[in-house]
Design an enzyme around this catalytic site. Structure first.
Site, PDB file in Angstrom:
ATOM      1  N   ARG A  59       0.830  -1.207   0.000  1.00 52.28           N
ATOM      2  CA  ARG A  59       0.000   0.000   0.000  1.00 52.28           C
ATOM      3  C   ARG A  59       0.867   1.260   0.000  1.00 52.28           C
ATOM      4  O   ARG A  59       0.610   2.197  -0.752  1.00 52.28           O
ATOM      5  CB  ARG A  59      -0.955   0.005   1.194  1.00 52.28           C
ATOM      6  CG  ARG A  59      -2.035  -1.068   1.097  1.00 52.28           C
ATOM      7  CD  ARG A  59      -2.865  -1.143   2.350  1.00 52.28           C
ATOM      8  NE  ARG A  59      -1.995  -1.510   3.472  1.00 52.28           N
ATOM      9  CZ  ARG A  59      -2.317  -1.392   4.750  1.00 52.28           C
ATOM     10  NH1 ARG A  59      -3.482  -0.889   5.097  1.00 52.28           N
ATOM     11  NH2 ARG A  59      -1.488  -1.757   5.692  1.00 52.28           N
ATOM     12  N   ASN A  77      -6.159  -2.966   1.958  1.00 56.40           N
ATOM     13  CA  ASN A  77      -6.070  -4.417   2.107  1.00 56.40           C
ATOM     14  C   ASN A  77      -7.476  -4.985   2.237  1.00 56.40           C
ATOM     15  O   ASN A  77      -8.372  -4.326   2.772  1.00 56.40           O
ATOM     16  CB  ASN A  77      -5.293  -4.793   3.373  1.00 56.40           C
ATOM     17  CG  ASN A  77      -3.793  -4.668   3.206  1.00 56.40           C
ATOM     18  OD1 ASN A  77      -3.275  -4.564   2.101  1.00 56.40           O
ATOM     19  ND2 ASN A  77      -3.082  -4.669   4.318  1.00 56.40           N
TER      20      ASN A  77
END
Length: 134
Positions: A59, A77
């Protein structure tokens, strides 16, 4: 410190960092939001990345890559072990981001599949920045 050196330093301080060092920060977008909203070649795409993509800073690297390309978006996620998100920006930059998401990712990630959906033209950016959602 001698006066000549002090004079040189004051001249350097007055110049932008990029002019002095050649360095351009990665977090600086390639385009400003106002420039992007004036473009008619903006697009948006949703993505889901499969493989070993959680617990490997995927990320964070996605945010950095998106910003460096001048894109906006978000990344998150999932409970099933994938990473999902959305990217918006100039068509050519979104295309570069899709390649990065499907082939490169974070250094420790292992991407097995990248799925891109809902790709569409947009008249203006629908968000600003690039962030992580929880």
């Amino acid at each position: 410190m001698c006066d000549a050196r002090r004079s040189d330093q004051s001249q350097l301080a007055a110049r932008p960092v990029a002019a002095v060092t050649g360095y351009t920060p990665l977090s600086a977008p390639a385009h400003t939001a106002s420039q992007l909203t004036m473009s008619s070649d903006l697009c948006s795409v949703d993505f889901e990345i499969h493989g070993h993509v959680q617990g490997v800073c995927f990320r964070m690297y996605t945010e950095k890559e998106g910003l460096s390309l001048g894109c906006v978006g978000w990344v998150k996620n999932t409970n099933k072990g994938t990473v999902v998100g959305q990217v918006q920006g100039p068509r050519d930059k979104v295309k570069e981001m899709k390649v990065w998401l499907s082939k490169e990712g974070s250094p420790s990630s292992r991407i097995t599949r990248a799925v891109f959906t809902n790709e569409k033209d947009i008249p203006h950016l629908e968000m600003s920045g690039f962030g992580t959602r929880y």
